[in-house]
Write an enzyme that holds these catalytic residues in place. Structure first.
Site, PDB file in Angstrom:
ATOM      1  CG  HIS A 183     -27.906 -20.424 -47.298  1.00 56.44           C
ATOM      2  ND1 HIS A 183     -27.744 -21.403 -46.360  1.00 56.44           N
ATOM      3  CD2 HIS A 183     -28.372 -19.346 -46.650  1.00 56.44           C
ATOM      4  CE1 HIS A 183     -28.073 -20.909 -45.185  1.00 56.44           C
ATOM      5  NE2 HIS A 183     -28.455 -19.668 -45.327  1.00 56.44           N
ATOM      6  CD  GLU A 408     -30.613 -19.186 -36.879  1.00 55.92           C
ATOM      7  OE1 GLU A 408     -31.104 -19.272 -38.018  1.00 55.92           O
ATOM      8  OE2 GLU A 408     -29.531 -18.612 -36.660  1.00 55.92           O
ATOM      9  CG  ASP A 432     -30.874 -22.585 -39.725  1.00 61.93           C
ATOM     10  OD1 ASP A 432     -30.594 -23.637 -40.331  1.00 61.93           O
ATOM     11  OD2 ASP A 432     -30.288 -21.517 -39.947  1.00 61.93           O
ATOM     12  CB  CYS A 479     -35.232 -12.699 -40.532  1.00 60.33           C
ATOM     13  SG  CYS A 479     -34.261 -13.821 -39.522  1.00 60.33           S
TER      14      CYS A 479
HETATM   15  C1  PEP Z   1     -33.187 -18.760 -40.929  1.00 63.08           C
HETATM   16  O1  PEP Z   1     -32.553 -19.734 -40.526  1.00 63.08           O
HETATM   17  O2  PEP Z   1     -34.432 -18.734 -41.009  1.00 63.08           O
HETATM   18  C2  PEP Z   1     -32.488 -17.546 -41.368  1.00 63.08           C
HETATM   19  C3  PEP Z   1     -33.138 -16.442 -41.607  1.00 63.08           C
HETATM   20  O3  PEP Z   1     -31.151 -17.598 -41.564  1.00 63.08           O
HETATM   21  P1  PEP Z   1     -30.400 -18.426 -42.738  1.00 63.08           P
HETATM   22  O4  PEP Z   1     -31.459 -18.792 -43.753  1.00 63.08           O
HETATM   23  O5  PEP Z   1     -29.375 -17.524 -43.308  1.00 63.08           O
HETATM   24  O6  PEP Z   1     -29.841 -19.585 -42.020  1.00 63.08           O
HETATM   25 MG    MG Z   2     -30.501 -19.517 -39.982  1.00 62.03          MG
END
Ligand code: PEP
Ligand code: MG
Length: 548
Positions: A183, A408, A432, A479
């Protein structure tokens, strides 16, 4: 000297290095030879200086950060802690050990209490580190401050630290640990911070060394020549090239909606300016990383309205709180877990605090009624049909019209034929999905090479979801960060993705690449990638087919 890592974005920065001090080692448990009265006096001074530092930092930061820092200053002056430290010094501990033990005993109490209290334990640990640093006469751990702009070098950086960086001073960020989808990397991308993660060897850089950080090449060049500096300056000043802001389409006219990932309504204007056709992922937990209490319905509604207003009659996909792993929210009752990525994350944590989830869905329904954006709402980390049904029914009960889930977790991808048809839409979280498929923690620099969504194992799971979307007629978004890789974006479309969401700065490159391929080309490229035996081979076979 060159230090290599994984570049985030394509920017370049030039400046002197400033290191983030490493966390202090635990003070040794050795008998004190000092006079207790002298040690007690040293501790009193260190506590007072720590409190004063924290108050001054708070006054400079303002806003919510000030509240957090003021509360920490109070912890440093808590008479019960001071008394506890005195008793430990009297019983033969060194000053540093006494401070460490006294704060630690309070941390335990808070961690055991769970919830908001557990969130405060980390703040106490930070106060203890500051006091011990004062006693030892070393730099206080944490993001350093400087009046001159600098390149920040850290072992790793918490997302909360990244979010609070003073971007008038931090020119670039280089971390030894951390993967490209941590993140911290995602926040760096969203804030257009020039960054390199997983840069083994960056811990050898010393304060003041001039460097060029070249994210596109994933390289830190130390003591650059004047020619290297001139070239880097020229590249840095070029910035993002202008491209027409047309909606996403393939060469044959097939529409592929191009959306932005955002973490706050403040990012909406930049996303619109970069041609986002809506939002494909609003990470709502980014709004509340520092919150001590669950946010009220009113406070949430205002934030959601602010975002929805920026996208009239356009799609905005909001993900309910995805707390856990590297995004702990104290008010969801997180306590220490050995493997937090495999723990109480996403929908699991929300179900345990259903009122928090209900309030969020309620606030979203109210924001939807007050605006004319097309609100879609999804849950993170669902694993199967039961969790999907739970979330979708709850959303409908609270008046939300378009409900979906993030796919995910590999179990959910494997069960896509059961899950997708129950929803109004799904969105694939490739970050994920990759971490869990390859069993490689996305936070850990040492295994960052596994965090590659080109891996055919990941692509095969995505294909299951794409096929289920085609059979059931449901939109399939992506995403995760994979959508921001132009060639992989084409492969994802070939696997069945109907829309792609990414950091807004990546939209132009992806839009341009999609325009070069028909849906048949994309499916052919996807077939080639699915047959590869490794991520590198998949990338190579697709690049070779495209470049001829
Ligand atoms: C992902 O896991 O690809 C996602 C879009 O969510 P995050 O990166 O916030 O876990
Ligand atoms: Mg995620």
């Amino acid at each position: 000297m060159h230090v290599n890592g994984i570049g985030i974005g394509r920017g370049t920065a030039i400046g002197p290095v400033l290191r983030m001090p490493e966390p202090l080692a635990e003070p040794a448990e050795i008998p004190s030879r000092a006079n207790p009265a002298v040690d007690y006096e040293r501790v009193a001074v260190a506590l007072a200086e720590t409190a004063a530092d924290l108050m001054a930092l708070g006054a400079r930061a303002g806003g919510e950060a000030k509240d957090v820092l003021d509360a920490q200053a109070l912890m440093a002056e808590d008479p019960a802690v001071i008394e506890d430290i005195r008793e430990r010094i009297d019983s033969g501990r060194t000053a540093e050990r006494a401070v460490f033990e006294a704060f630690r005993s309070y941390q335990y109490v808070l961690e055991l209490a769970g919830g908001v209290m557990a969130g405060r334990a980390a703040d106490l640990r930070d106060v203890a580190q500051r006091v011990i640093a004062h006693l030892l006469g070393v730099s206080v751990p944490g993001v350093p401050r400087s009046d001159e702009p600098f390149v920040l070098i850290a072992q790793d950086l918490a997302p909360a630290d990244t979010a609070m960086l003073d971007l008038t001073k931090v020119l670039a960020l280089v971390t030894r640990d951390g993967g490209p989808t941590s993140h911290t990397a995602i926040l760096a991308r969203a804030k257009s911070i020039v960054a390199i993660v997983g840069a083994a060897g960056s811990d050898q850089l010393t304060d003041g060394t001039p460097v060029i950080v070249d994210a596109a090449a994933g390289t830190v060049i130390t003591d650059p020549s004047s020619d290297e500096i001139a070239t880097a300056r020229e590249r840095a000043s070029r910035g993002v090239e202008d491209a027409p802001l047309t909606p996403g389409t393939l060469a044959d006219g097939t529409p592929i909606t191009l959306l932005a990932n955002v973490g706050s309504p403040n990012e909406a204007a930049a996303a619109v300016a970069l041609g986002a056709e809506g939002v494909g992922l609003f990470r709502t937990e980014f709004l509340f990383l520092d919150a001590q209490h669950a946010p009220s319905i009113d406070a949430q509604r205002e934030q959601y309205i602010a975002l929805l207003r920026a996208f009239p009659r356009q799609k905005v996909v909001v993900r309910v709180l995805d707390a856990g792993a590297d995004k702990q929210l104290g008010f969801l009752g997180h306590t220490h877990e050995e493997n937090p990525a495999l723990g109480r994350r996403g929908i699991r944590a929300l179900r345990d605090s259903e009122q928090v989830l209900r309030d969020q869905l309620q606030a979203l329904a109210e924001a939807d009624a007050a605006t004319d954006a097309e609100l879609w709402v999804m849950a993170p980390m669902v694993a199967d049909v039961e969790e999907t049904n739970y979330f979708i029914e709850l959303g409908r009960e609270l008046g939300l019209k378009t409900m979906g889930v993030t796919l995910e977790v590999p179990s959910a991808a494997l069960l896509a034929d059961q899950i997708v048809g129950l929803t109004d839409f799904v969105s694939i979280g490739t970050n994920d999905l990759t971490q869990y498929t390859l069993a490689a923690d996305r936070m850990l620099g040492a295994v960052s090479r596994y965090q590659d969504p080109w891996h055919p194992a990941v692509l095969r799971l995505i294909k299951l979801i794409g096929d289920a979307g085609a059979t059931s007629g449901r939109p399939v978004g992506v995403c995760g960060e994979a959508a921001a890789d132009p060639l992989l974006a084409v492969v994802l479309v070939g696997l069945g993705a109907t829309d792609l969401s990414m950091t807004a700065t990546a939209l132009a490159d992806v839009r341009a690449e999609l325009k070069r391929h028909t849906i048949e080309d994309a499916r052919d490229l996807a077939r080639r990638a699915l047959g590869a035996t490794s991520a590198a081979a998949a990338r190579q076979v697709v690049a070779a087919a495209v470049l001829g």
